[in-house]
Motif scaffolding. Structure first.
Motif, PDB file in Angstrom:
ATOM      1  N   PRO A  69       5.774   4.653   7.666  1.00  0.00           N
ATOM      2  CA  PRO A  69       6.287   4.477   6.302  1.00  0.00           C
ATOM      3  C   PRO A  69       7.471   5.389   5.973  1.00  0.00           C
ATOM      4  CG  PRO A  69       3.958   5.092   6.288  1.00  0.00           C
ATOM      5  CD  PRO A  69       4.410   5.213   7.690  1.00  0.00           C
ATOM      6  N   ILE A  74       9.768   1.370   4.064  1.00  0.00           N
ATOM      7  CA  ILE A  74       9.021   0.953   2.876  1.00  0.00           C
ATOM      8  C   ILE A  74       9.903   0.031   2.033  1.00  0.00           C
ATOM      9  CG2 ILE A  74       7.996   1.743   0.683  1.00  0.00           C
ATOM     10  CD1 ILE A  74       7.343   4.406   2.063  1.00  0.00           C
ATOM     11  N   GLN A  75      11.150   0.456   1.870  1.00  0.00           N
ATOM     12  CA  GLN A  75      12.027  -0.258   0.930  1.00  0.00           C
ATOM     13  C   GLN A  75      12.632  -1.530   1.513  1.00  0.00           C
ATOM     14  OE1 GLN A  75      14.455   3.062  -0.193  1.00  0.00           O
ATOM     15  NE2 GLN A  75      12.787   3.983  -1.371  1.00  0.00           N
ATOM     16  N   LEU A  78      10.857  -4.552   0.143  1.00  0.00           N
ATOM     17  CA  LEU A  78       9.944  -4.197  -0.952  1.00  0.00           C
ATOM     18  C   LEU A  78      10.337  -4.956  -2.215  1.00  0.00           C
ATOM     19  CD1 LEU A  78       7.701  -2.346  -2.164  1.00  0.00           C
ATOM     20  CD2 LEU A  78       9.498  -0.657  -2.612  1.00  0.00           C
ATOM     21  N   GLY A  84       7.715   3.062  -5.210  1.00  0.00           N
ATOM     22  CA  GLY A  84       8.228   3.166  -3.839  1.00  0.00           C
ATOM     23  C   GLY A  84       9.698   3.557  -3.818  1.00  0.00           C
ATOM     24  N   ARG A  85      10.273   3.821  -5.003  1.00  0.00           N
ATOM     25  CA  ARG A  85      11.691   4.199  -5.103  1.00  0.00           C
ATOM     26  C   ARG A  85      11.817   5.376  -6.061  1.00  0.00           C
ATOM     27  NH1 ARG A  85      14.169  -0.612  -3.270  1.00  0.00           N
ATOM     28  NH2 ARG A  85      12.867  -2.441  -3.551  1.00  0.00           N
ATOM     29  N   LEU A 244       2.687  -0.639   6.915  1.00  0.00           N
ATOM     30  CA  LEU A 244       3.810  -0.908   6.003  1.00  0.00           C
ATOM     31  C   LEU A 244       3.597  -2.137   5.127  1.00  0.00           C
ATOM     32  CD1 LEU A 244       6.818   0.098   8.220  1.00  0.00           C
ATOM     33  CD2 LEU A 244       6.480   0.813   5.843  1.00  0.00           C
ATOM     34  N   ARG A 248       3.647  -1.904   1.035  1.00  0.00           N
ATOM     35  CA  ARG A 248       4.595  -2.679   0.218  1.00  0.00           C
ATOM     36  C   ARG A 248       3.848  -3.606  -0.743  1.00  0.00           C
ATOM     37  NH1 ARG A 248       7.060  -4.604   5.025  1.00  0.00           N
ATOM     38  NH2 ARG A 248       8.404  -3.000   5.877  1.00  0.00           N
ATOM     39  N   SER A 249       2.824  -4.265  -0.225  1.00  0.00           N
ATOM     40  CA  SER A 249       2.045  -5.186  -1.051  1.00  0.00           C
ATOM     41  C   SER A 249       1.364  -4.410  -2.183  1.00  0.00           C
ATOM     42  CB  SER A 249       1.020  -5.893  -0.160  1.00  0.00           C
ATOM     43  OG  SER A 249       0.107  -6.613  -0.920  1.00  0.00           O
TER      44      SER A 249
END
Ligand code: BTN
Length: 328
Positions: A69, A74-75, A78, A84-85, A244, A248-249
């Motif tokens: 990750p 991750i992004q 995404l 996540g940001r 990952l 993300r989910s």
């Protein structure tokens, strides 16, 4: 330990090239670096787990990315807009909750996510230690919900509902939510959640939510007393699975449930947590504050409380631990 970092621009260029070989000349031009520097940066990316093919006279192409990750992994793909940001990745940290709390106090934005391969001081609820060996998904993120400290119950329930959805969506496994916020499969623990609030004068300035999901660890390496009560996705699937896609989910599901919840009082969270509960409809004994209360687990309340029907009437449990020996 410092978060991992490497050359993002080269990675972006290789990724954009998809299956094509990109010549050293083309990469040098796009990245604004010398051709000699490319080889060193390719080696750095390989050391991070990226498979990059190099062919004389043709150049370079990205074959595969690791299931690690890193922020850019991750992004990539995404769908969540805020969660996540930014993201930070550590090969090892004390506790991702602690790292996130420091960042929260420094003013990092809602959605900031910290992931670690291992934690040396992973913490669980009720002051327990949390085993955080490589292969699991150990992460925390910052929320700034502008709620009273007394109203934070639905947040952890939202994280549990989002993680349950993410596991089901990416692996097909259907965990249940054991009150307050564990994910279980056939009664054995797959994941736990630890939420910690920072606030003043009754209001939350920020809340860190930390999740630990057993993914690719080998159950045989767990201490015997934990092994009996735990399960990993690998032990259930009979193979390793990607962390990952789950992360993300999760970030997308959490963002959807959280944003809707702040608007409408967490109705979708409550419905999901109730529908997939391992606790409702059972007779339970709950230890809390030195005492034990038993009753029928009847329903969840919007504030995350478990409503018990006891011989003395209804009781709303806001915290506690289900005593396994009492489960029917
Ligand atoms: C529990 O079930 O007791 C909660 C476990 C929470 C573990 C996660 S792992 C990532 C984050 N960092 C921590 O130190 N704890 C949480």
């Amino acid at each position: 330990m410092e978060p991992g970092g490497f050359d993002v621009s080269l990675l972006e260029i290789l990724r954009a090239g998809e299956d094509r070989f990109l010549s050293g000349e083309e990469i040098a031009r796009q990245a604004g670096i010398s051709r000699a520097a490319i080889w060193k940066r390719v080696e750095d990316l390989r050391a991070q787990g990226y498979a990059i093919e190099a062919r004389p006279h043709q150049g370079y192409r990205l074959i595969s990315a690791p299931d690690i990750p890193y922020p850019e992994e991750i992004q990539a793909g995404l769908a969540a807009v805020r969660f996540g940001r930014p993201a930070l990745h550590f090969s090892s940290t004390g506790s991702t909750n602690d790292t996130c709390r420091r960042l929260g106090a420094e003013g990092w934005p809602e959605g900031t996510t910290v992931v670690a391969e291992t934690q040396t001081e992973g913490r669980g609820r009720l002051g327990r230690a949390w085993l955080s060996a490589p292969g699991g998904l150990w992460f925390s993120f910052i929320t700034r919900p502008n709620l009273a400290l007394a109203d934070l119950g639905p947040l952890t329930m939202t994280a549990a509902a989002a993680l349950r959805r993410a596991v089901e969506e990416t692996t097909g496994i259907q965990p249940l939510i054991k009150w307050p916020n564990d994910l279980v499969v056939s009664g054995r623990k797959l994941a736990g959640i630890l939420a910690e609030a920072n606030g003043e004068r009754g209001r939350a300035e920020f809340v860190v939510i930390g999740l630990g999901l057993n993914v690719n660890q080998d159950l045989a390496t767990f201490p015997p007393e934990v092994r009996r009560r735990a399960v990993t996705l690998r032990s259930l699937l009979g193979r390793e699975t990607g962390r990952l896609p789950i992360l993300r989910s999760f970030l997308l599901s959490f963002e959807c449930l959280y944003d809707a919840g702040l608007r409408d009082g967490f109705r979708a969270t409550l419905a999901d947590a109730s529908e997939h509960s391992a606790t409702l409809g059972r007779k339970v004994c709950i230890s809390c504050g030195g005492g034990i209360i038993s009753g029928d687990a009847w329903r969840l309340d919007t504030d995350g409380a478990l409503i018990l029907r006891t011989t003395n009437g209804q009781v709303a449990m806001h915290a506690g631990e289900i005593e396994e020996a009492c489960l029917d």
